[in-house]
Design a protein around this motif. Structure first.
Motif, PDB file in Angstrom:
ATOM      1  N   ALA A  97       0.906  -1.051  -0.255  1.00  0.00           N
ATOM      2  CA  ALA A  97       0.089   0.026  -0.092  1.00  0.00           C
ATOM      3  C   ALA A  97       0.807   0.995  -0.075  1.00  0.00           C
ATOM      4  O   ALA A  97       2.199   1.238   0.533  1.00  0.00           O
ATOM      5  N   THR A  98       0.403   2.309  -0.486  1.00  0.00           N
ATOM      6  CA  THR A  98       0.989   3.641  -0.365  1.00  0.00           C
ATOM      7  C   THR A  98       0.886   4.541   0.998  1.00  0.00           C
ATOM      8  O   THR A  98      -0.021   3.894   1.492  1.00  0.00           O
ATOM      9  N   GLN A  99       1.622   5.267   1.401  1.00  0.00           N
ATOM     10  CA  GLN A  99       1.166   5.961   2.467  1.00  0.00           C
ATOM     11  C   GLN A  99       0.107   6.635   2.609  1.00  0.00           C
ATOM     12  O   GLN A  99      -0.684   6.856   3.425  1.00  0.00           O
ATOM     13  N   GLU A 100      -0.512   7.260   1.297  1.00  0.00           N
ATOM     14  CA  GLU A 100      -1.647   7.735   1.209  1.00  0.00           C
ATOM     15  C   GLU A 100      -2.834   6.766   1.604  1.00  0.00           C
ATOM     16  O   GLU A 100      -4.037   7.003   2.135  1.00  0.00           O
ATOM     17  N   GLU A 101      -2.786   5.633   1.089  1.00  0.00           N
ATOM     18  CA  GLU A 101      -3.621   4.622   1.265  1.00  0.00           C
ATOM     19  C   GLU A 101      -3.632   4.002   2.735  1.00  0.00           C
ATOM     20  O   GLU A 101      -4.768   3.776   3.343  1.00  0.00           O
ATOM     21  N   ILE A 102      -2.425   3.988   3.238  1.00  0.00           N
ATOM     22  CA  ILE A 102      -2.286   3.520   4.713  1.00  0.00           C
ATOM     23  C   ILE A 102      -3.094   4.659   5.641  1.00  0.00           C
ATOM     24  O   ILE A 102      -3.596   4.176   6.541  1.00  0.00           O
ATOM     25  N   ASP A 103      -2.799   5.887   5.190  1.00  0.00           N
ATOM     26  CA  ASP A 103      -3.497   6.998   6.085  1.00  0.00           C
ATOM     27  C   ASP A 103      -5.152   6.915   5.825  1.00  0.00           C
ATOM     28  O   ASP A 103      -5.718   7.254   6.948  1.00  0.00           O
ATOM     29  N   ALA A 104      -5.399   6.683   4.671  1.00  0.00           N
ATOM     30  CA  ALA A 104      -6.869   6.696   4.601  1.00  0.00           C
ATOM     31  C   ALA A 104      -7.454   5.326   5.322  1.00  0.00           C
ATOM     32  O   ALA A 104      -8.498   5.416   5.946  1.00  0.00           O
ATOM     33  N   ILE A 105      -6.727   4.223   5.253  1.00  0.00           N
ATOM     34  CA  ILE A 105      -7.271   3.026   5.977  1.00  0.00           C
ATOM     35  C   ILE A 105      -7.209   3.253   7.246  1.00  0.00           C
ATOM     36  O   ILE A 105      -8.352   2.636   8.055  1.00  0.00           O
ATOM     37  N   THR A 106      -6.217   3.992   7.923  1.00  0.00           N
ATOM     38  CA  THR A 106      -6.235   4.084   9.454  1.00  0.00           C
ATOM     39  C   THR A 106      -7.311   5.022   9.900  1.00  0.00           C
ATOM     40  O   THR A 106      -8.010   4.790  10.990  1.00  0.00           O
ATOM     41  N   LYS A 107      -7.319   6.194   9.004  1.00  0.00           N
ATOM     42  CA  LYS A 107      -8.554   6.876   9.443  1.00  0.00           C
ATOM     43  C   LYS A 107     -10.151   6.400   9.473  1.00  0.00           C
ATOM     44  O   LYS A 107     -10.507   6.598  10.325  1.00  0.00           O
ATOM     45  N   TYR A 108     -10.327   5.716   8.318  1.00  0.00           N
ATOM     46  CA  TYR A 108     -11.461   5.019   8.224  1.00  0.00           C
ATOM     47  C   TYR A 108     -11.801   3.656   9.348  1.00  0.00           C
ATOM     48  O   TYR A 108     -12.613   3.660  10.102  1.00  0.00           O
ATOM     49  N   ALA A 109     -10.543   3.021   9.590  1.00  0.00           N
ATOM     50  CA  ALA A 109     -10.532   2.145  10.758  1.00  0.00           C
ATOM     51  C   ALA A 109     -11.156   2.603  12.138  1.00  0.00           C
ATOM     52  O   ALA A 109     -11.973   1.931  12.742  1.00  0.00           O
ATOM     53  N   PHE A 110     -10.540   3.800  12.338  1.00  0.00           N
ATOM     54  CA  PHE A 110     -10.788   4.378  13.639  1.00  0.00           C
ATOM     55  C   PHE A 110     -12.290   4.835  13.677  1.00  0.00           C
ATOM     56  O   PHE A 110     -13.101   4.948  14.835  1.00  0.00           O
ATOM     57  N   VAL A 111     -12.790   5.391  12.533  1.00  0.00           N
ATOM     58  CA  VAL A 111     -14.210   5.758  12.273  1.00  0.00           C
ATOM     59  C   VAL A 111     -15.133   4.448  12.672  1.00  0.00           C
ATOM     60  O   VAL A 111     -15.957   4.686  13.219  1.00  0.00           O
ATOM     61  N   VAL A 112     -14.861   3.499  11.825  1.00  0.00           N
ATOM     62  CA  VAL A 112     -15.350   2.368  12.031  1.00  0.00           C
ATOM     63  C   VAL A 112     -15.552   1.909  13.400  1.00  0.00           C
ATOM     64  O   VAL A 112     -16.696   1.630  13.941  1.00  0.00           O
ATOM     65  N   ASN A 113     -14.598   2.021  14.320  1.00  0.00           N
ATOM     66  CA  ASN A 113     -14.505   1.563  15.649  1.00  0.00           C
ATOM     67  C   ASN A 113     -15.403   2.343  16.389  1.00  0.00           C
ATOM     68  O   ASN A 113     -16.160   2.027  17.249  1.00  0.00           O
ATOM     69  N   ASP A 114     -15.372   3.702  16.192  1.00  0.00           N
ATOM     70  CA  ASP A 114     -16.155   4.581  16.877  1.00  0.00           C
ATOM     71  C   ASP A 114     -17.614   4.483  16.684  1.00  0.00           C
ATOM     72  O   ASP A 114     -18.473   4.421  17.541  1.00  0.00           O
ATOM     73  N   VAL A 115     -17.930   4.066  15.580  1.00  0.00           N
ATOM     74  CA  VAL A 115     -19.366   3.978  14.955  1.00  0.00           C
ATOM     75  C   VAL A 115     -19.951   2.628  15.586  1.00  0.00           C
ATOM     76  O   VAL A 115     -21.100   2.653  16.270  1.00  0.00           O
ATOM     77  N   MET A 116     -18.968   1.512  15.588  1.00  0.00           N
ATOM     78  CA  MET A 116     -19.644   0.280  16.106  1.00  0.00           C
ATOM     79  C   MET A 116     -19.605   0.106  17.318  1.00  0.00           C
ATOM     80  O   MET A 116     -20.550  -0.470  17.971  1.00  0.00           O
ATOM     81  N   GLN A 117     -18.650   0.668  18.052  1.00  0.00           N
ATOM     82  CA  GLN A 117     -18.646   0.608  19.522  1.00  0.00           C
ATOM     83  C   GLN A 117     -19.952   1.244  20.127  1.00  0.00           C
ATOM     84  O   GLN A 117     -20.546   0.853  20.843  1.00  0.00           O
ATOM     85  N   GLU A 118     -20.273   2.441  19.580  1.00  0.00           N
ATOM     86  CA  GLU A 118     -21.309   3.093  20.081  1.00  0.00           C
ATOM     87  C   GLU A 118     -22.741   2.305  19.719  1.00  0.00           C
ATOM     88  O   GLU A 118     -23.661   2.068  20.674  1.00  0.00           O
ATOM     89  N   TYR A 119     -22.989   1.963  18.642  1.00  0.00           N
ATOM     90  CA  TYR A 119     -23.989   0.912  18.211  1.00  0.00           C
ATOM     91  C   TYR A 119     -24.015  -0.132  18.981  1.00  0.00           C
ATOM     92  O   TYR A 119     -25.194  -0.468  19.434  1.00  0.00           O
ATOM     93  N   PHE A 120     -22.979  -0.969  18.966  1.00  0.00           N
ATOM     94  CA  PHE A 120     -23.051  -2.204  19.800  1.00  0.00           C
ATOM     95  C   PHE A 120     -23.410  -2.142  21.161  1.00  0.00           C
ATOM     96  O   PHE A 120     -23.993  -2.689  21.831  1.00  0.00           O
ATOM     97  N   ALA A 121     -22.971  -0.996  21.892  1.00  0.00           N
ATOM     98  CA  ALA A 121     -23.058  -0.684  23.217  1.00  0.00           C
ATOM     99  C   ALA A 121     -24.659  -0.736  23.383  1.00  0.00           C
ATOM    100  O   ALA A 121     -25.446  -0.860  24.176  1.00  0.00           O
ATOM    101  N   SER A 122     -25.381   0.149  22.389  1.00  0.00           N
ATOM    102  CA  SER A 122     -26.775   0.376  22.485  1.00  0.00           C
ATOM    103  C   SER A 122     -27.458  -1.052  22.214  1.00  0.00           C
ATOM    104  O   SER A 122     -28.782  -0.903  22.963  1.00  0.00           O
ATOM    105  N   LEU A 123     -27.008  -2.105  22.001  1.00  0.00           N
ATOM    106  CA  LEU A 123     -27.649  -3.524  21.942  1.00  0.00           C
ATOM    107  C   LEU A 123     -27.314  -4.255  23.027  1.00  0.00           C
ATOM    108  O   LEU A 123     -27.619  -5.522  22.944  1.00  0.00           O
TER     109      LEU A 123
END
Length: 295
Positions: free
Chosen positions: A202-228
């Motif tokens: 992967a390129t640095q730009e791709e790694i940066d995008a993947i990292t950013k999205y991964a933490f957003v995924v975590n924030d969204v899913m943590q909150e959502y699953f906690a509600s369940l």
């Protein structure tokens, strides 16, 4: 259908001897919809797809089997930039050394993935989702998978706990992010971003995008699953490149790829029940699906 509107057609579709849906179209308004009758957990060569804009029922035909993995089959379609993913009930662990079947898993993983991906798209995470065709099959955007498994951990568990001599279930001070080189022959070894760059994964730009999205995924899913009433212990996701190089979330989000524990009892509601011979595997998957409330 509003009173007085003439039906253009009514068509019943059968698969495996069971009616699974009734397609209805209003001639005047060109509005199509499906009235579900029974769930269907089997594969179909011609899944029903409803085009609400054109007001007609179409079929998306599976063409050539492009790939078969541990949990899914991938087929080409008449659209060169779209594929059909078909989820299986097969279960594996420890790099395929342990094999089995989790009845209904394919349908649960397919529908759960699509449900979660829709939530993530609302939060700005682009995904490969195009259209859910039926319980087991979904049309997705064709991507080139980035050969990195992306792992986010919120609690100690699994190999992380074992490597660091920790008890399972300890909440970490902050989420961690890991990369593994996606290579079955090498057992998906742990690497860092410098390895990924050096090996041209992967390129640095791709790694940066993947990292950013991964933490957003975590924030969204943590909150959502906690509600369940569920703690998101950790999870693995994968990303792909579109033809223009855009990075999007691909693969799946399911009890196969996430560690999910009940908040109160800490009961495991994921694939660890299969890995560790804990029993009640199907019950755990169905419990997660029940809490999602997918109709």
């Amino acid at each position: 259908m509003p009173k007085g509107k003439k039906r253009k057609f009514v068509e019943k579709r059968k698969r495996c001897g069971r009616i699974v849906g009734l397609a209805v179209c209003s001639e005047k308004d060109s509005i199509a919809f499906i009235i579900p009758i029974y769930y269907n957990f089997s594969e179909s060569k011609y899944p029903i797809i409803v085009d609400n804009k054109k007001g007609q029922v179409n079929t998306m035909e599976k063409k050539e089997l492009l790939y078969e993995g541990k949990a899914k089959k991938v087929y080409t379609t008449k659209h060169p930039d779209q594929l059909i993913v078909s989820y299986k009930d097969d279960a594996t662990a420890f790099d395929g050394q342990k094999k089995g079947t989790i009845v209904g898993k394919g349908a649960i993983n397919n529908r759960m993935t699509n449900h979660i991906f829709k939530l993530l798209e609302q939060k700005g995470v682009p995904t490969h989702l195009v259209e859910e065709l039926n319980d087991r099959e979904t049309v997705v955007k064709k991507v080139e998978i980035v050969p990195l498994e992306v792992i986010i951990r919120n609690y100690s568990a699994g190999s992380f706990a074992k490597k660091l001599g920790m008890e399972e279930g300890i909440k970490l001070a902050c989420p961690t992010l890991e990369f593994s080189y996606k290579n079955d022959d090498l057992h998906d070894p742990f690497i860092n971003s410098y390895y990924a760059l050096a090996l041209k994964l992967a390129t640095q730009e791709e790694i940066d995008a993947i990292t950013k999205y991964a933490f957003v995924v975590n924030d969204v899913m943590q909150e959502y699953f906690a509600s369940l009433g569920i703690d998101l212990i950790d999870f693995k996701i994968e990303f792909g490149r579109l033809a223009d190089g855009t990075i999007i979330l691909a693969d799946e989000v399911s009890p196969d790829t996430c560690r999910l524990w009940d908040k109160e009892t800490h009961e495991k509601l994921d694939k660890d029940r299969f890995r560790r011979d804990l029993g009640n595997v199907e019950d755990a998957y169905n419990e997660v699906f029940r809490r999602l409330g997918i109709q």
